[in-house]
Design a protein around this motif. Structure first.
Motif, short mmCIF file in Angstrom:
data_model
loop_
_atom_site.label_atom_id
_atom_site.label_comp_id
_atom_site.label_asym_id
_atom_site.label_seq_id
_atom_site.Cartn_x
_atom_site.Cartn_y
_atom_site.Cartn_z
N SER A 28 80.90 37.69 76.11
CA SER A 28 79.75 37.20 75.75
C SER A 28 80.28 35.75 75.69
O SER A 28 78.87 35.13 75.55
CB SER A 28 79.36 38.65 74.33
OG SER A 28 78.09 37.40 73.39
N GLN A 29 81.37 35.47 74.05
CA GLN A 29 81.26 34.38 74.31
C GLN A 29 80.89 32.96 74.99
O GLN A 29 81.28 32.24 74.84
CB GLN A 29 82.99 34.28 73.84
CG GLN A 29 82.84 34.71 72.28
CD GLN A 29 84.42 34.46 71.14
OE1 GLN A 29 85.01 34.85 72.10
NE2 GLN A 29 84.01 33.95 69.79
N LYS A 32 78.00 32.54 76.28
CA LYS A 32 77.45 31.84 75.45
C LYS A 32 77.56 30.32 75.91
O LYS A 32 77.01 28.53 75.77
CB LYS A 32 77.26 31.96 73.83
CG LYS A 32 76.82 32.82 73.70
CD LYS A 32 77.01 33.49 71.73
CE LYS A 32 76.40 34.73 71.94
NZ LYS A 32 77.00 35.26 69.85
N ASN A 36 76.32 27.00 77.34
CA ASN A 36 75.69 25.61 75.67
C ASN A 36 76.88 24.48 76.87
O ASN A 36 76.25 23.48 76.21
CB ASN A 36 77.02 25.78 74.59
CG ASN A 36 76.18 26.52 73.17
OD1 ASN A 36 75.12 26.30 73.91
ND2 ASN A 36 76.88 27.39 73.06
#
Length: 162
Positions: A28-29, A32, A36
């Motif tokens: 998940s990180q 993201k 970004n």
């Protein structure tokens, strides 16, 4: 004996479930972070396009002034060289417009503004003669480069704004 297998299965679940949760959190990180980075890259490209659009619009104005002889060749080449070198999305322009850069290279050592005022009259006249001779030698080639530069800047503007 069957009880031993259940014990091992329960212990394995206590190890595997937290690891699976941790792996999910890391994925998940990563997702993201990737998103970004993509947004940051898009913002960077937009800023570069905005900068280059502003520079190319200035180039078009200077080129028009040079074509209409409202701007001296040396001043125009000086300004164009500096502007073209500041473009972010283009490079190697000194090979596309060699005469513009040749004149700039020939005069960039000459003092301007307050530094020029400090020179004696014979020194200024010598530099003016050097500049005028260089302009005369390169005039026809510069005019060709200016025509090509106008076309190049106009095309780049249409590509950037598309």
């Amino acid at each position: 004996m069957l009880e031993g297998y259940w014990l091992y299965a329960v212990i394995a679940l206590f190890i595997i479930i937290p690891l699976a949760i941790y792996a999910g959190m890391l994925l998940s990180q990563l997702k993201k972070q990737t998103a970004n980075q993509a947004i940051a890259e898009q913002e960077k490209q937009a800023a570069l396009k905005k900068h280059d659009t502003k520079v190319l619009n200035s180039v078009v104005i200077i080129v028009r002034a040079m074509k209409e002889e409202q701007c001296e060749l040396s001043e125009g080449c000086w300004r164009l060289s500096v502007l073209l070198d500041s473009l972010k999305l283009s490079s190697e322009l000194n090979t596309l417009f060699p005469s513009v850069y040749a004149l700039y290279d020939g005069i960039k050592h000459m003092p301007i503004l307050e530094e020029r005022k400090k020179l004696t009259k014979p020194e200024r006249m010598k530099l003016d003669f050097e500049r005028m001779k260089l302009e005369a030698d390169l005039k026809s080639k510069i005019q060709q480069d200016v025509g090509q530069l106008h076309q190049y800047a106009t095309e780049r503007l249409s590509v950037i704004s598309a």
